[in-house]
Design a protein around this motif. Structure first.
Motif, PDB file in Angstrom:
ATOM      1  N   ARG A  73      62.746  43.787  70.288  1.00 33.78           N
ATOM      2  CA  ARG A  73      61.950  42.605  70.616  1.00 33.78           C
ATOM      3  C   ARG A  73      62.719  41.524  71.359  1.00 33.78           C
ATOM      4  O   ARG A  73      62.139  40.748  72.100  1.00 33.78           O
ATOM      5  CB  ARG A  73      61.363  41.999  69.340  1.00 33.78           C
ATOM      6  N   SER A  74      64.028  41.445  71.157  1.00 34.32           N
ATOM      7  CA  SER A  74      64.820  40.382  71.787  1.00 34.32           C
ATOM      8  C   SER A  74      65.441  40.792  73.110  1.00 34.32           C
ATOM      9  O   SER A  74      66.019  39.954  73.802  1.00 34.32           O
ATOM     10  CB  SER A  74      65.938  39.936  70.836  1.00 34.32           C
ATOM     11  N   LEU A  75      65.336  42.067  73.468  1.00 34.67           N
ATOM     12  CA  LEU A  75      65.967  42.551  74.695  1.00 34.67           C
ATOM     13  C   LEU A  75      65.339  41.889  75.919  1.00 34.67           C
ATOM     14  O   LEU A  75      64.137  41.984  76.133  1.00 34.67           O
ATOM     15  CB  LEU A  75      65.843  44.074  74.810  1.00 34.67           C
ATOM     16  N   ARG A  76      66.180  41.221  76.715  1.00 37.87           N
ATOM     17  CA  ARG A  76      65.702  40.525  77.907  1.00 37.87           C
ATOM     18  C   ARG A  76      66.177  41.193  79.201  1.00 37.87           C
ATOM     19  O   ARG A  76      65.461  41.184  80.187  1.00 37.87           O
ATOM     20  CB  ARG A  76      66.169  39.064  77.905  1.00 37.87           C
ATOM     21  N   VAL A  77      67.409  41.728  79.181  1.00 37.97           N
ATOM     22  CA  VAL A  77      68.023  42.222  80.413  1.00 37.97           C
ATOM     23  C   VAL A  77      68.680  43.590  80.197  1.00 37.97           C
ATOM     24  O   VAL A  77      69.398  43.788  79.216  1.00 37.97           O
ATOM     25  CB  VAL A  77      69.114  41.238  80.921  1.00 37.97           C
TER      26      VAL A  77
END
Length: 149
Positions: A73-77
């Motif tokens: 859920r926190s993966l951005r890049v």
């Protein structure tokens, strides 16, 4: 910050050993320096420890698993400094058990906004939902690449 792996589809030990190694490497991890390879994980395992990961510098490989949801859920890049099969930054393949009802149903990449290099390959995931509704071209920086979904 934690180190990634470069194992591809090769695994050591059984599914329990695979899970324990994954947990040990990525518990409380925010940045994976290298590749995040999630291979051969059973449906009974708790993967909630993966929700702290915000960035992966290499590629992400999700293959031959039977858990229902991936809590990234926190993966951005995904930086894509390394590729899987020489061109993919996100590779999702064969995440279901043909003899049972267990399968990957959702990727949970709700915060993913950028794949800086490399393409996307998502195939043969019998019960995976919503991947065709994602505008992968908006996330992928390399406009020459066509996402394979």
């Amino acid at each position: 910050v934690c180190a990634g792996t470069l194992n591809g589809l090769s695994v050591t030990g059984d599914a329990q050993h695979q899970y324990q190694t994954l947990h040990k490497m990525y518990n409380n991890c925010e940045i994976v320096m290298g590749n995040l390879e999630i291979v051969l994980i059973d449906h009974t395992q708790d993967l909630s420890f993966l929700q702290t990961i915000r960035e992966v510098t290499g590629y992400i490989l999700i293959a031959m698993n039977v858990f229902a949801a991936l809590p990234l859920r926190s993966l951005r890049v995904i930086r894509g400094t390394q590729f899987y099969e020489e061109r993919f930054a996100l590779f999702v393949l064969l995440n279901y058990n043909p003899n049972a009802t267990h399968a990957l149903r959702q990727l949970g990449l709700s915060q993913l906004t950028e794949i800086l290099a490399g393409g996307v390959y998502i195939e043969k995931n019998a019960q995976l939902c919503h991947v065709d509704t994602v505008e992968w071209r908006d996330i992928m920086r390399d406009t020459r690449l066509e996402p394979i979904v």
